[in-house]
Design a protein around this motif. Sequence first.
Motif, PDB file in Angstrom:
ATOM      1  N   THR A 268      37.802  35.689  27.600  1.00 45.33           N
ATOM      2  CA  THR A 268      38.260  35.228  28.912  1.00 45.33           C
ATOM      3  C   THR A 268      37.870  36.202  30.016  1.00 45.33           C
ATOM      4  OG1 THR A 268      40.441  36.210  28.509  1.00 45.33           O
ATOM      5  CG2 THR A 268      40.187  33.872  28.022  1.00 45.33           C
ATOM      6  N   MET A 269      37.834  37.491  29.707  1.00 43.45           N
ATOM      7  CA  MET A 269      37.370  38.462  30.708  1.00 43.45           C
ATOM      8  C   MET A 269      35.868  38.341  30.928  1.00 43.45           C
ATOM      9  SD  MET A 269      39.609  41.951  30.198  1.00 43.45           S
ATOM     10  CE  MET A 269      39.240  42.178  28.455  1.00 43.45           C
ATOM     11  N   LEU A 270      35.106  38.153  29.861  1.00 45.85           N
ATOM     12  CA  LEU A 270      33.656  38.001  30.010  1.00 45.85           C
ATOM     13  C   LEU A 270      33.305  36.758  30.815  1.00 45.85           C
ATOM     14  CD1 LEU A 270      32.402  38.940  26.410  1.00 45.85           C
ATOM     15  CD2 LEU A 270      32.329  40.361  28.472  1.00 45.85           C
ATOM     16  N   GLY A 271      34.158  35.726  30.698  1.00 47.49           N
ATOM     17  CA  GLY A 271      33.904  34.499  31.436  1.00 47.49           C
ATOM     18  C   GLY A 271      34.473  34.478  32.842  1.00 47.49           C
ATOM     19  N   GLY A 272      35.120  35.571  33.251  1.00 51.42           N
ATOM     20  CA  GLY A 272      35.665  35.647  34.593  1.00 51.42           C
ATOM     21  C   GLY A 272      36.977  34.913  34.763  1.00 51.42           C
ATOM     22  N   LEU A 273      37.613  34.499  33.635  1.00 53.15           N
ATOM     23  CA  LEU A 273      38.881  33.783  33.707  1.00 53.15           C
ATOM     24  C   LEU A 273      40.075  34.731  33.745  1.00 53.15           C
ATOM     25  CD1 LEU A 273      38.117  30.967  31.109  1.00 53.15           C
ATOM     26  CD2 LEU A 273      37.891  30.885  33.607  1.00 53.15           C
ATOM     27  N   ASP A 274      39.859  35.985  33.429  1.00 57.10           N
ATOM     28  CA  ASP A 274      40.901  37.004  33.479  1.00 57.10           C
ATOM     29  C   ASP A 274      40.261  38.313  33.922  1.00 57.10           C
ATOM     30  OD1 ASP A 274      43.368  38.255  33.181  1.00 57.10           O
ATOM     31  OD2 ASP A 274      43.036  38.715  31.054  1.00 57.10           O
ATOM     32  N   ARG A 275      41.014  39.105  34.656  1.00 57.93           N
ATOM     33  CA  ARG A 275      40.476  40.385  35.141  1.00 57.93           C
ATOM     34  C   ARG A 275      40.918  41.524  34.238  1.00 57.93           C
ATOM     35  NH1 ARG A 275      39.980  41.039  41.647  1.00 57.93           N
ATOM     36  NH2 ARG A 275      38.732  39.167  42.026  1.00 57.93           N
ATOM     37  N   PRO A 276      40.036  42.456  33.972  1.00 57.67           N
ATOM     38  CA  PRO A 276      40.404  43.602  33.134  1.00 57.67           C
ATOM     39  C   PRO A 276      41.366  44.528  33.853  1.00 57.67           C
ATOM     40  CG  PRO A 276      38.215  43.910  34.064  1.00 57.67           C
ATOM     41  CD  PRO A 276      38.625  42.521  34.418  1.00 57.67           C
ATOM     42  N   THR A 277      42.152  45.247  33.059  1.00 61.53           N
ATOM     43  CA  THR A 277      43.012  46.284  33.622  1.00 61.53           C
ATOM     44  C   THR A 277      42.151  47.424  34.158  1.00 61.53           C
ATOM     45  OG1 THR A 277      44.721  45.701  32.016  1.00 61.53           O
ATOM     46  CG2 THR A 277      44.933  47.827  33.122  1.00 61.53           C
ATOM     47  N   SER A 278      41.094  47.730  33.427  1.00 65.86           N
ATOM     48  CA  SER A 278      40.102  48.704  33.881  1.00 65.86           C
ATOM     49  C   SER A 278      38.754  48.326  33.286  1.00 65.86           C
ATOM     50  CB  SER A 278      40.492  50.131  33.470  1.00 65.86           C
ATOM     51  OG  SER A 278      40.567  50.245  32.056  1.00 65.86           O
ATOM     52  N   GLY A 279      37.701  48.919  33.826  1.00 62.99           N
ATOM     53  CA  GLY A 279      36.352  48.536  33.415  1.00 62.99           C
ATOM     54  C   GLY A 279      35.843  47.383  34.265  1.00 62.99           C
ATOM     55  N   ARG A 280      34.679  46.886  33.917  1.00 61.38           N
ATOM     56  CA  ARG A 280      34.083  45.819  34.731  1.00 61.38           C
ATOM     57  C   ARG A 280      33.156  44.946  33.892  1.00 61.38           C
ATOM     58  NH1 ARG A 280      29.367  48.821  38.337  1.00 61.38           N
ATOM     59  NH2 ARG A 280      28.264  49.794  36.576  1.00 61.38           N
ATOM     60  N   VAL A 281      32.931  43.727  34.391  1.00 59.72           N
ATOM     61  CA  VAL A 281      31.970  42.797  33.792  1.00 59.72           C
ATOM     62  C   VAL A 281      30.912  42.504  34.854  1.00 59.72           C
ATOM     63  CG1 VAL A 281      31.601  40.537  32.750  1.00 59.72           C
ATOM     64  CG2 VAL A 281      33.744  41.765  32.331  1.00 59.72           C
ATOM     65  N   LEU A 282      29.652  42.675  34.488  1.00 62.40           N
ATOM     66  CA  LEU A 282      28.546  42.450  35.409  1.00 62.40           C
ATOM     67  C   LEU A 282      27.758  41.224  34.989  1.00 62.40           C
ATOM     68  CD1 LEU A 282      27.213  46.127  35.682  1.00 62.40           C
ATOM     69  CD2 LEU A 282      28.823  44.966  37.209  1.00 62.40           C
ATOM     70  N   LEU A 283      27.556  40.302  35.898  1.00 61.93           N
ATOM     71  CA  LEU A 283      26.728  39.121  35.694  1.00 61.93           C
ATOM     72  C   LEU A 283      25.493  39.267  36.568  1.00 61.93           C
ATOM     73  CD1 LEU A 283      26.248  36.195  34.646  1.00 61.93           C
ATOM     74  CD2 LEU A 283      27.543  35.405  36.651  1.00 61.93           C
ATOM     75  N   ASP A 284      24.336  39.349  35.935  1.00 61.18           N
ATOM     76  CA  ASP A 284      23.092  39.588  36.681  1.00 61.18           C
ATOM     77  C   ASP A 284      23.215  40.835  37.553  1.00 61.18           C
ATOM     78  OD1 ASP A 284      21.925  37.237  35.625  1.00 61.18           O
ATOM     79  OD2 ASP A 284      22.833  36.028  37.201  1.00 61.18           O
ATOM     80  N   GLY A 285      23.930  41.839  37.022  1.00 62.25           N
ATOM     81  CA  GLY A 285      24.068  43.102  37.725  1.00 62.25           C
ATOM     82  C   GLY A 285      25.153  43.154  38.777  1.00 62.25           C
ATOM     83  N   ARG A 286      25.899  42.048  38.955  1.00 64.55           N
ATOM     84  CA  ARG A 286      26.949  42.020  39.973  1.00 64.55           C
ATOM     85  C   ARG A 286      28.314  41.919  39.311  1.00 64.55           C
ATOM     86  NH1 ARG A 286      25.807  37.811  44.629  1.00 64.55           N
ATOM     87  NH2 ARG A 286      27.571  38.997  45.494  1.00 64.55           N
ATOM     88  N   ASP A 287      29.262  42.674  39.821  1.00 62.02           N
ATOM     89  CA  ASP A 287      30.607  42.729  39.272  1.00 62.02           C
ATOM     90  C   ASP A 287      31.314  41.389  39.499  1.00 62.02           C
ATOM     91  OD1 ASP A 287      33.254  43.349  38.567  1.00 62.02           O
ATOM     92  OD2 ASP A 287      33.097  45.379  39.382  1.00 62.02           O
ATOM     93  N   LEU A 288      31.898  40.836  38.401  1.00 57.34           N
ATOM     94  CA  LEU A 288      32.614  39.569  38.533  1.00 57.34           C
ATOM     95  C   LEU A 288      33.832  39.688  39.436  1.00 57.34           C
ATOM     96  CD1 LEU A 288      32.607  37.935  34.981  1.00 57.34           C
ATOM     97  CD2 LEU A 288      31.014  37.613  36.867  1.00 57.34           C
ATOM     98  N   ALA A 289      34.331  40.914  39.621  1.00 54.81           N
ATOM     99  CA  ALA A 289      35.481  41.127  40.497  1.00 54.81           C
ATOM    100  C   ALA A 289      35.103  41.036  41.971  1.00 54.81           C
ATOM    101  CB  ALA A 289      36.119  42.486  40.218  1.00 54.81           C
ATOM    102  N   ASP A 290      33.815  41.037  42.247  1.00 54.78           N
ATOM    103  CA  ASP A 290      33.316  40.904  43.613  1.00 54.78           C
ATOM    104  C   ASP A 290      33.598  39.483  44.101  1.00 54.78           C
ATOM    105  OD1 ASP A 290      31.937  40.680  45.972  1.00 54.78           O
ATOM    106  OD2 ASP A 290      30.099  41.597  45.231  1.00 54.78           O
ATOM    107  N   GLY A 291      34.287  39.355  45.193  1.00 59.81           N
ATOM    108  CA  GLY A 291      34.631  38.036  45.706  1.00 59.81           C
ATOM    109  C   GLY A 291      33.440  37.139  45.947  1.00 59.81           C
ATOM    110  N   ASP A 292      32.278  37.720  46.197  1.00 67.63           N
ATOM    111  CA  ASP A 292      31.099  36.920  46.493  1.00 67.63           C
ATOM    112  C   ASP A 292      30.516  36.234  45.262  1.00 67.63           C
ATOM    113  OD1 ASP A 292      31.248  37.636  49.134  1.00 67.63           O
ATOM    114  OD2 ASP A 292      29.877  39.329  48.929  1.00 67.63           O
ATOM    115  N   THR A 293      30.978  36.616  44.045  1.00 68.17           N
ATOM    116  CA  THR A 293      30.405  36.017  42.835  1.00 68.17           C
ATOM    117  C   THR A 293      31.179  34.791  42.376  1.00 68.17           C
ATOM    118  OG1 THR A 293      31.744  37.385  41.342  1.00 68.17           O
ATOM    119  CG2 THR A 293      29.616  38.280  42.057  1.00 68.17           C
ATOM    120  N   GLY A 294      32.352  34.535  42.945  1.00 71.78           N
ATOM    121  CA  GLY A 294      33.211  33.457  42.461  1.00 71.78           C
ATOM    122  C   GLY A 294      32.547  32.097  42.462  1.00 71.78           C
ATOM    123  N   HIS A 295      31.770  31.789  43.478  1.00 69.35           N
ATOM    124  CA  HIS A 295      31.196  30.456  43.598  1.00 69.35           C
ATOM    125  C   HIS A 295      30.077  30.183  42.587  1.00 69.35           C
ATOM    126  CE1 HIS A 295      28.321  32.906  45.835  1.00 69.35           C
ATOM    127  NE2 HIS A 295      27.454  31.940  45.734  1.00 69.35           N
TER     128      HIS A 295
END
Length: 234
Positions: free
Chosen positions: A52-79
């Motif tokens: 669920t974290m890899l799919g962007g459905l849940d946010r990690p407590t720490s660390g990050r997931v990058l999709l095409d080099g961009r952090d899924l926590a970045d608001g601009d990646t949601g769409h």
Amino acid sequence: MTEVLRADALTRVFAAPGGDVTAVRDVDLALSAGELVVVTGRSGSGKTTLLTMLGGLDRPTSGRVLLDGRDLADGDTGHVLGERIASIFQTSGLLPVLSAAENVEVPLRIRRTPVAEREQRVARALTAVGLAEHARQRPSELSGGQQQRVGIARALVMDPAVLIADEPTAQLDSETGVQIMDLIAGLVHERGTAAIVATHDPAMLTRADRVLDLHDGALRELGARALAARTGRH
């Protein structure tokens, strides 16, 4: 191979009455285009939480997931998440009042894809999973394996870069499960999709490019000897 998805020091902690529970602990993982990675581990080991974290459905407590080099926590990646990452679950989750084709079409309707393009993409997706002749049938008229194939077609209709599957054969008999495994593996390698599948099924391990074991939230790659023990092949 081109790296598509990466997890860096991914950790997820849940608060519980008896104290915090660490479901995923400092996981590093990279998925490349055309690669099928299988994650195994006992129930409660953290597989679903990781996916669920890899799919962007849940946010990690720490660390990050990058999709095409961009952090899924970045608001601009949601769409782009729904277009670049697709998920398959234990049950197909099909809408019972819709036909197979209409179920596959749902993600395209949400994104307001033009009608002609929707029809073409749905037809291609159903053909890819061997259900072109069942396009007008509703879920109740399909077998469990056929319903799961429709779910796979729905996941693939957006041509995602990443496919995430959580126990996709858990509700199926062994023969149908093998067919679904072969279908997923074939589509991943043919389309160049990066895929990660969580499963308890030993047969799925033999189709993987890499097999990872999640134990108490920590991830490790299985060597040849450990893999042989899991699959019964020596």
